[in-house]
Design an enzyme around this catalytic site. Structure first.
Site, mmCIF file in Angstrom:
data_model
loop_
_atom_site.group_PDB
_atom_site.id
_atom_site.type_symbol
_atom_site.label_atom_id
_atom_site.label_comp_id
_atom_site.label_asym_id
_atom_site.label_seq_id
_atom_site.Cartn_x
_atom_site.Cartn_y
_atom_site.Cartn_z
ATOM 1 N N GLN A 1 0.845 -1.209 0.000
ATOM 2 C CA GLN A 1 0.000 0.000 0.000
ATOM 3 C C GLN A 1 0.879 1.257 0.000
ATOM 4 O OE1 GLN A 1 -2.186 -0.828 3.679
ATOM 5 N NE2 GLN A 1 -0.244 -1.612 4.488
ATOM 6 N N GLU B 1 0.565 -8.558 11.346
ATOM 7 C CA GLU B 1 0.434 -7.365 10.480
ATOM 8 C C GLU B 1 1.138 -7.699 9.170
ATOM 9 O OE1 GLU B 1 -0.658 -3.963 10.142
ATOM 10 O OE2 GLU B 1 0.353 -4.415 8.233
ATOM 11 N N ASP C 1 0.335 -12.424 6.594
ATOM 12 C CA ASP C 1 -1.051 -12.225 6.186
ATOM 13 C C ASP C 1 -1.977 -12.871 7.220
ATOM 14 O OD1 ASP C 1 -2.724 -12.470 2.951
ATOM 15 O OD2 ASP C 1 -3.544 -12.126 4.958
ATOM 16 N N GLY C 2 -2.917 -12.097 7.710
ATOM 17 C CA GLY C 2 -3.813 -12.604 8.741
ATOM 18 C C GLY C 2 -4.575 -13.841 8.318
ATOM 19 N N ASP D 1 -8.083 -5.279 13.366
ATOM 20 C CA ASP D 1 -7.951 -3.834 13.128
ATOM 21 C C ASP D 1 -7.336 -3.676 11.739
ATOM 22 O OD1 ASP D 1 -5.878 -1.170 14.533
ATOM 23 O OD2 ASP D 1 -7.615 -1.155 13.176
ATOM 24 N N SER D 2 -8.162 -3.898 10.746
ATOM 25 C CA SER D 2 -7.620 -3.962 9.374
ATOM 26 C C SER D 2 -8.026 -2.715 8.595
ATOM 27 C CB SER D 2 -8.205 -5.188 8.656
ATOM 28 O OG SER D 2 -9.567 -4.922 8.386
ATOM 29 N N THR D 3 -7.476 -2.617 7.423
ATOM 30 C CA THR D 3 -7.949 -1.618 6.481
ATOM 31 C C THR D 3 -9.295 -2.102 5.945
ATOM 32 O OG1 THR D 3 -6.529 -2.827 4.941
ATOM 33 C CG2 THR D 3 -5.728 -0.701 5.716
ATOM 34 N N ASP D 4 -9.944 -1.307 5.130
ATOM 35 C CA ASP D 4 -11.267 -1.693 4.614
ATOM 36 C C ASP D 4 -11.139 -2.851 3.625
ATOM 37 O OD1 ASP D 4 -12.202 1.767 4.762
ATOM 38 O OD2 ASP D 4 -12.830 0.145 6.083
HETATM 39 N N1 SAM Z 1 -6.966 1.779 13.572
HETATM 40 C C1 SAM Z 1 -6.815 2.298 12.248
HETATM 41 C C2 SAM Z 1 -8.020 2.039 11.384
HETATM 42 O O1 SAM Z 1 -8.895 1.277 11.771
HETATM 43 O O2 SAM Z 1 -8.085 2.631 10.296
HETATM 44 C C3 SAM Z 1 -5.594 1.713 11.632
HETATM 45 C C4 SAM Z 1 -5.786 0.403 10.997
HETATM 46 S S1 SAM Z 1 -4.315 -0.422 10.800
HETATM 47 C C5 SAM Z 1 -3.166 0.701 10.278
HETATM 48 C C6 SAM Z 1 -4.747 -1.357 9.380
HETATM 49 C C7 SAM Z 1 -3.681 -2.383 9.140
HETATM 50 O O3 SAM Z 1 -4.218 -3.554 8.579
HETATM 51 C C8 SAM Z 1 -2.631 -1.873 8.148
HETATM 52 O O4 SAM Z 1 -1.419 -1.697 8.819
HETATM 53 C C9 SAM Z 1 -2.566 -2.980 7.096
HETATM 54 O O5 SAM Z 1 -1.267 -3.224 6.627
HETATM 55 C C10 SAM Z 1 -3.149 -4.151 7.867
HETATM 56 N N2 SAM Z 1 -3.658 -5.240 7.016
HETATM 57 C C11 SAM Z 1 -4.404 -5.121 5.896
HETATM 58 N N3 SAM Z 1 -4.645 -6.337 5.362
HETATM 59 C C12 SAM Z 1 -4.047 -7.252 6.177
HETATM 60 C C13 SAM Z 1 -3.944 -8.679 6.162
HETATM 61 N N4 SAM Z 1 -4.499 -9.408 5.175
HETATM 62 N N5 SAM Z 1 -3.265 -9.289 7.159
HETATM 63 C C14 SAM Z 1 -2.686 -8.554 8.159
HETATM 64 N N6 SAM Z 1 -2.724 -7.197 8.220
HETATM 65 C C15 SAM Z 1 -3.419 -6.556 7.238
#
Ligand code: SAM
Length: 287
Positions: A33, A108, A140-141, A159-162
């Site tokens: 990203q 993460e 990867d989660g 607590d992931s991205t959308d």
């Molecule tokens: N608390 C804030 C929010 O809700 O917007 C921050 C969220 S946090 C930064 C989102 C994290 O999810 C990112 O660091 C991203 O790299 C991670 N993420 C996205 N997809 C993922 C996956 N498949 N496995 C693990 N982590 C993931």
């Protein structure tokens, strides 16, 4: 670089917030990203991933407290906690505040997010990274939950991205099925589920998915100023009944025993209990 420029959030094509940038601190294209961290004149330091505001120093406490303390105190005795995403370390810090937590595994996908947050947003995680109970994995989660043992966690905090791009796999049947398998008999999972005023599909569709694998599915709300559009919803899926209706007095007692009471700026036992009372425009998306 010192500028007086603006950064516009590009989460929605036709609406959004902007920040007056006083100093850009990082702009990195990772394998997953686009990452930008900057100093704003209004909200302290801010992290943006793929154009979406992820966290600001000024209001991160709202989201981190509600995403963490509500499930752990509703459960009452969570010892093994899995955190997925949360690269800024804020959820990890708050999970480790709970005295009864023995192990906090954080998965993460993007090591660059961890590296840059340690460097430019150190206050978010504090010294959680060095806690002996913490196990921080860059991965990867969805792969992690696929390989994890049955019944190995009491609570999962996503607590992931959308669900667009790298975060999409964390909103699938396969992911929730594995989460149900690796949770204990009274385990539960909560996850960032967007702002339903603008992202109702995210809440509705993922709640239907969770319903296939968990008997008790709902959501709870938090008012996070920089997740624009009104209430932010946190998806809730539990294997046992009654976790969303723990009496306020019991929540307070548990928070006191866990060492949480008096440490928060948004969460309170009353806010905790009240957060499950959804306004009709949100309740209508529950299965
Ligand atoms: N608390 C804030 C929010 O809700 O917007 C921050 C969220 S946090 C930064 C989102 C994290 O999810 C990112 O660091 C991203 O790299 C991670 N993420 C996205 N997809 C993922 C996956 N498949 N496995 C693990 N982590 C993931």
């Amino acid at each position: 670089m010192t500028t007086d420029s603006w950064i516009n959030e590009s989460l929605y094509p036709d609406w959004g917030q902007r920040f007056l940038v006083t100093r850009e601190l990082a702009r990195v294209k990772s394998d997953f990203q686009d990452i930008v961290i900057f100093e704003s004149s209004s909200h302290g330091r801010v992290m943006v991933l793929d154009g979406a505001i992820q966290i600001t120093e000024r209001d991160e406490f709202v989201y981190q407290e509600m995403l963490t303390h509500v499930p752990l105190l509703a459960h009452g005795s969570a010892a093994n906690v899995l955190i997925i995403g949360a690269g800024d370390g804020g959820v990890l810090r708050r999970v480790l505040q709970h005295k009864n937590v023995k192990r906090a595994v954080m998965v993460e996908i993007d090591g660059e997010v961890i590296r840059l947050c340690k460097k430019f947003l150190p206050g978010i995680a504090g010294d959680a990274w060095n806690d002996p109970r913490a196990d921080v994995i860059v991965g990867d989660g969805i792969d992690y939950v696929k390989r994890a043992q049955d019944g190995s966690f009491d609570a999962i905090v996503v607590d992931s991205t959308d669900p667009i791009g790298v975060g999409e796999v964390l909103f699938t049947d396969e992911f929730y099925q594995n989460c149900a398998r690796i949770l204990t008999a009274n385990g539960l999972i909560v996850n960032q589920c967007g702002v339903p005023f603008m992202q109702a599909d995210e809440l509705r569709e993922t709640s239907l998915r969770r319903k296939q694998f968990f008997p008790y599915v709902t959501a709870y709300v938090a008012a996070v100023p920089t997740y624009v559009g009104g209430f932010m919803t946190l998806g809730w899926a539990a294997k046992s009944a009654g976790l969303t209706t723990v009496p306020v007095a019991e929540i307070r007692a548990r928070a006191d025993a866990a060492g949480i009471l008096g440490t928060t700026r948004y969460w309170t036992p009353e806010i905790h209990a009240g957060a499950f009372n959804l306004p009709p425009y949100i309740e209508m998306h529950m299965p």
